[in-house]
Design an enzyme around this catalytic site. Structure first.
Site, PDB file in Angstrom:
ATOM      1  N   CYS A 185       0.824  -1.206   0.000  1.00 45.60           N
ATOM      2  CA  CYS A 185       0.000   0.000   0.000  1.00 45.60           C
ATOM      3  C   CYS A 185       0.852   1.247   0.000  1.00 45.60           C
ATOM      4  O   CYS A 185       1.728   1.402   0.832  1.00 45.60           O
ATOM      5  CB  CYS A 185      -0.906   0.003   1.226  1.00 45.60           C
ATOM      6  SG  CYS A 185      -2.029   1.392   1.274  1.00 45.60           S
ATOM      7  N   GLY A 186       0.569   2.154  -0.911  1.00 42.24           N
ATOM      8  CA  GLY A 186       1.328   3.389  -0.966  1.00 42.24           C
ATOM      9  C   GLY A 186       0.527   4.598  -0.546  1.00 42.24           C
ATOM     10  O   GLY A 186       1.058   5.692  -0.461  1.00 42.24           O
TER      11      GLY A 186
END
Length: 263
Positions: A99-100
């Protein structure tokens, strides 16, 4: 145990480490990411820039990595003005490996506008794109041992890959690379970022924030990544394998050579 050639056999394998890495500013935790515990100063600087906490590496006074239970607390000391700005916009978030954009508070934050890239005439030939991808693969020492980490490299024509960073998270690898480029004194606008992952929107945002006009990947981009790259002025090159690749945005930076033709 391994099963190969229709036989079971015992053996050993090197595996990638993955630990919680907290980023603390002014004594308070701002984010916790799962990542590879290496190149933490680069990670801290690159993450701080990508998050808008700093605008330049010189705003970071010190980075101290302190063991904290099963993880690491990366304590970042900022100049007073940067620290005050952070307090005004502080948020907490938890970021797993894939997840960014974890922990954001609104849709607007997820698709936040990024400053446009200044077009300073940087160009690449097709052979240089192939060289950049090949050199990145050769320089991924941790991935060669584990087959479990992403890589990000900075390619400068005539110099090759001047910096490589690896991590179990593709966003972490790019943040580490951005930090390495800034601390190493290279100008992001004079080279291309090369990554081993797919091109999601936050990868484009990070490259644009860093100031790199060309982003190359071995995989394909998402539709939002393409739209964002077009808006910010980033040349997006995907599915770069061997001598072949596809240009999704701003093809003018890729110049023909020999029998090659760039439409």
């Amino acid at each position: 145990m391994a099963f190969r050639h229709a036989m079971l056999s015992s053996g050993e394998r090197i595996v990638a480490e993955e630990v919680p890495i907290a980023f603390s500013y002014s004594g308070s935790t701002h984010a916790v990411m799962m990542g590879t515990p290496a190149d933490l100063e680069d990670f801290a600087v690159g993450f701080s820039l990508s998050e808008g906490i700093i605008t330049s590496a010189i705003e970071v006074i010190a980075v101290d990595a302190v063991p904290a239970g099963d993880g690491i607390d990366v304590q970042v000391t900022l100049h007073d003005q940067s620290a005050d700005a952070l307090i005004a916009r502080r948020r907490r978030m938890a970021g797993p490996v894939g997840c960014g954009l974890c922990g954001i508070e609104s849709i607007e934050q997820a698709v936040r506008p990024v400053a446009k890239i200044n077009d300073d005439g940087f160009q690449l030939r097709p052979s240089q794109i192939a060289e950049a991808v090949s050199l990145l693969s050769d320089a991924q020492h941790l991935n060669r041992e584990t087959r479990a980490v992403h890589g990000a490299g900075f390619y400068i024509p005539g110099q090759g890959i001047v910096a490589v960073r690896e991590d179990v998270g593709r966003h972490n690898a790019l943040d580490k690379l951005i930090g390495a480029v800034l601390l190493g004194g290279w100008q992001p606008s004079k080279g291309a970022v090369v990554v081993t992952s797919r091109l999601s929107v936050e990868m484009v945002q990070k490259a644009a924030i860093a100031g790199s006009a060309v982003l190359i990947a071995i995989s394909a981009p998402t539709a939002l990544a393409i739209r964002t790259a077009e808006e910010t002025g980033v040349t997006l090159v995907g599915i770069a394998r061997g001598q072949d690749f596809e240009i999704f945005t701003r093809p003018g930076r890729i110049i023909a050579e020999g029998n090659a033709h760039v439409a």
